[in-house]
Design an enzyme around this catalytic site. Structure first.
Site, PDB file in Angstrom:
ATOM      1  N   HIS A  11       0.841  -1.056  -0.043  1.00  0.00           N
ATOM      2  CA  HIS A  11      -0.059  -0.014   0.101  1.00  0.00           C
ATOM      3  C   HIS A  11       0.822   1.212   0.055  1.00  0.00           C
ATOM      4  O   HIS A  11       2.040   1.269   0.610  1.00  0.00           O
ATOM      5  CB  HIS A  11      -0.853   0.072   1.100  1.00  0.00           C
ATOM      6  CG  HIS A  11      -1.877  -0.976   1.119  1.00  0.00           C
ATOM      7  ND1 HIS A  11      -3.172  -0.848   1.997  1.00  0.00           N
ATOM      8  CD2 HIS A  11      -2.160  -2.392   0.464  1.00  0.00           C
ATOM      9  CE1 HIS A  11      -4.054  -1.686   1.652  1.00  0.00           C
ATOM     10  NE2 HIS A  11      -3.348  -2.894   0.967  1.00  0.00           N
ATOM     11  N   GLU A  67       0.970   3.944   1.815  1.00  0.00           N
ATOM     12  CA  GLU A  67       1.297   4.499   3.097  1.00  0.00           C
ATOM     13  C   GLU A  67       2.400   3.677   3.567  1.00  0.00           C
ATOM     14  O   GLU A  67       3.481   4.034   4.128  1.00  0.00           O
ATOM     15  CB  GLU A  67       0.196   4.399   4.114  1.00  0.00           C
ATOM     16  CG  GLU A  67      -1.035   5.091   3.763  1.00  0.00           C
ATOM     17  CD  GLU A  67      -2.052   4.396   2.942  1.00  0.00           C
ATOM     18  OE1 GLU A  67      -3.319   4.653   3.039  1.00  0.00           O
ATOM     19  OE2 GLU A  67      -1.836   3.375   2.259  1.00  0.00           O
ATOM     20  N   CYS A 123      -2.776  -0.289   7.313  1.00  0.00           N
ATOM     21  CA  CYS A 123      -1.711   0.848   7.462  1.00  0.00           C
ATOM     22  C   CYS A 123      -1.968   1.873   8.532  1.00  0.00           C
ATOM     23  O   CYS A 123      -1.005   2.130   9.121  1.00  0.00           O
ATOM     24  CB  CYS A 123      -2.317   1.747   6.195  1.00  0.00           C
ATOM     25  SG  CYS A 123      -1.820   0.954   4.588  1.00  0.00           S
TER      26      CYS A 123
END
Length: 151
Positions: free
Chosen positions: A46, A48, A79
Protein backbone atom coordinates in the site's frame (compact mmCIF):
# COMPACT_ATOMS: atom_id res chain seq x y z
CA UNK A 1 -1.19 16.67 -0.14
CA UNK A 2 -0.61 17.66 -3.76
CA UNK A 3 2.51 15.47 -3.75
CA UNK A 4 0.45 12.54 -2.45
CA UNK A 5 -2.01 13.14 -5.30
CA UNK A 6 0.91 13.07 -7.72
CA UNK A 7 1.86 9.67 -6.31
CA UNK A 8 -1.74 8.49 -6.71
CA UNK A 9 -1.61 9.48 -10.38
CA UNK A 10 1.46 7.24 -10.79
CA UNK A 11 -0.54 4.32 -9.41
CA UNK A 12 -3.44 5.14 -11.74
CA UNK A 13 -1.17 5.09 -14.79
CA UNK A 14 0.14 1.65 -13.74
CA UNK A 15 -3.39 0.28 -13.37
CA UNK A 16 -3.14 0.21 -9.58
CA UNK A 17 -5.80 1.55 -7.23
CA UNK A 18 -4.82 5.24 -7.24
CA UNK A 19 -3.67 5.93 -3.70
CA UNK A 20 -0.54 7.94 -3.00
CA UNK A 21 1.32 8.95 0.14
CA UNK A 22 4.24 11.09 1.23
CA UNK A 23 6.02 11.21 4.58
CA UNK A 24 7.16 14.68 5.66
CA UNK A 25 9.69 15.65 8.33
CA UNK A 26 10.48 19.31 9.03
CA UNK A 27 8.88 20.37 5.75
CA UNK A 28 10.89 17.88 3.66
CA UNK A 29 9.50 14.82 1.92
CA UNK A 30 11.48 11.85 3.21
CA UNK A 31 9.33 9.06 1.81
CA UNK A 32 7.01 8.53 -1.14
CA UNK A 33 4.77 5.71 -2.17
CA UNK A 34 1.88 4.71 -4.35
CA UNK A 35 -0.06 1.47 -4.44
CA UNK A 36 1.91 -1.37 -6.02
CA UNK A 37 -0.08 -4.41 -4.90
CA UNK A 38 -0.69 -5.71 -8.42
CA UNK A 39 2.77 -4.83 -9.70
CA UNK A 40 4.63 -6.46 -6.80
CA UNK A 41 2.02 -9.17 -6.15
CA UNK A 42 2.19 -8.08 -2.51
CA UNK A 43 -0.93 -7.33 -0.48
CA UNK A 44 1.12 -5.12 1.86
CA UNK A 45 2.36 -2.84 -0.93
CA UNK A 46 0.00 0.00 0.00
CA UNK A 47 1.12 3.58 -0.63
CA UNK A 48 1.31 4.40 3.07
CA UNK A 49 3.50 1.44 3.99
CA UNK A 50 5.87 2.05 1.09
CA UNK A 51 6.23 5.73 2.04
CA UNK A 52 6.84 4.85 5.70
CA UNK A 53 9.46 2.24 4.82
CA UNK A 54 11.30 4.74 2.63
CA UNK A 55 11.14 7.40 5.35
CA UNK A 56 12.52 5.04 7.99
CA UNK A 57 15.34 4.01 5.68
CA UNK A 58 16.19 7.64 4.91
CA UNK A 59 16.43 8.73 8.56
CA UNK A 60 17.90 5.44 9.76
CA UNK A 61 15.27 4.76 12.41
CA UNK A 62 11.90 3.00 12.48
CA UNK A 63 10.57 5.59 14.91
CA UNK A 64 8.95 8.35 12.87
CA UNK A 65 7.79 10.34 15.87
CA UNK A 66 7.92 13.76 14.21
CA UNK A 67 6.67 12.66 10.78
CA UNK A 68 3.38 13.61 9.16
CA UNK A 69 2.06 11.19 6.57
CA UNK A 70 -0.13 12.65 3.81
CA UNK A 71 -2.25 10.09 1.99
CA UNK A 72 -5.04 10.42 -0.52
CA UNK A 73 -7.31 7.84 1.14
CA UNK A 74 -8.20 7.16 4.75
CA UNK A 75 -5.83 4.43 5.97
CA UNK A 76 -7.08 0.84 6.11
CA UNK A 77 -6.58 -1.25 9.28
CA UNK A 78 -3.22 -2.58 8.05
CA UNK A 79 -1.89 0.90 7.30
CA UNK A 80 -3.31 2.28 10.54
CA UNK A 81 -1.43 -0.46 12.36
CA UNK A 82 1.76 0.52 10.53
CA UNK A 83 1.25 4.18 11.47
CA UNK A 84 0.98 3.15 15.11
CA UNK A 85 4.00 0.84 14.93
CA UNK A 86 6.14 3.49 13.21
CA UNK A 87 5.03 5.97 15.91
CA UNK A 88 3.93 8.52 13.29
CA UNK A 89 2.89 11.84 14.81
CA UNK A 90 0.09 12.76 12.41
CA UNK A 91 -1.75 11.50 9.35
CA UNK A 92 -3.52 13.83 6.93
CA UNK A 93 -5.78 12.12 4.42
CA UNK A 94 -8.02 13.06 1.54
CA UNK A 95 -11.03 10.86 0.83
CA UNK A 96 -12.87 9.01 3.57
CA UNK A 97 -13.24 5.25 3.09
CA UNK A 98 -16.66 4.10 4.33
CA UNK A 99 -15.85 0.45 3.56
CA UNK A 100 -12.38 0.00 5.07
CA UNK A 101 -11.37 3.26 6.78
CA UNK A 102 -9.56 2.82 10.09
CA UNK A 103 -9.25 6.51 11.00
CA UNK A 104 -12.87 7.03 11.95
CA UNK A 105 -15.09 5.77 9.12
CA UNK A 106 -15.39 2.08 10.05
CA UNK A 107 -13.12 1.94 13.09
CA UNK A 108 -10.73 4.42 14.68
CA UNK A 109 -7.56 2.51 15.40
CA UNK A 110 -5.34 5.59 15.26
CA UNK A 111 -6.87 7.31 18.27
CA UNK A 112 -7.72 4.24 20.34
CA UNK A 113 -6.28 4.84 23.83
CA UNK A 114 -5.79 1.11 24.36
CA UNK A 115 -2.76 1.23 22.05
CA UNK A 116 0.60 2.46 23.30
CA UNK A 117 0.65 5.22 20.66
CA UNK A 118 -2.07 7.41 19.16
CA UNK A 119 -1.81 9.26 15.88
CA UNK A 120 -3.21 12.72 15.32
CA UNK A 121 -5.75 12.58 12.44
CA UNK A 122 -6.84 15.24 9.95
CA UNK A 123 -9.27 13.98 7.32
CA UNK A 124 -10.92 15.40 4.23
CA UNK A 125 -8.00 17.45 2.87
CA UNK A 126 -8.38 17.66 -0.92
CA UNK A 127 -11.02 14.96 -0.53
CA UNK A 128 -12.80 15.92 -3.72
CA UNK A 129 -9.70 15.50 -5.90
CA UNK A 130 -8.68 12.28 -4.16
CA UNK A 131 -12.16 10.82 -4.41
CA UNK A 132 -12.56 11.83 -8.06
CA UNK A 133 -9.43 9.94 -9.06
CA UNK A 134 -10.60 6.81 -7.24
CA UNK A 135 -14.08 7.10 -8.72
CA UNK A 136 -12.68 7.47 -12.26
CA UNK A 137 -10.42 4.44 -11.77
CA UNK A 138 -13.22 2.17 -10.58
CA UNK A 139 -15.66 3.40 -13.26
CA UNK A 140 -13.08 2.56 -15.94
CA UNK A 141 -12.40 -0.82 -14.35
CA UNK A 142 -16.12 -1.67 -14.33
CA UNK A 143 -16.43 -0.63 -17.98
CA UNK A 144 -13.46 -2.79 -18.96
CA UNK A 145 -14.91 -5.79 -17.13
CA UNK A 146 -18.31 -5.22 -18.68
CA UNK A 147 -16.72 -5.07 -22.13
CA UNK A 148 -14.80 -8.29 -21.44
CA UNK A 149 -11.33 -6.76 -21.55
CA UNK A 150 -10.37 -7.73 -18.00
CA UNK A 151 -10.59 -11.18 -16.34
Amino acid sequence: MREALSEAEKAYVRGEVPVGAVAVLNGEIIGRGHNLRETLKDATAHAEILALREAAKKIGDWRLEEVTLYTTLEPCPMCAGALIQFRVKRVVFGAFDPKAGAAGSVVDLLRDPRFNHQVEVVGGVLAEESGALLKRFFQELRMERRDGRVD
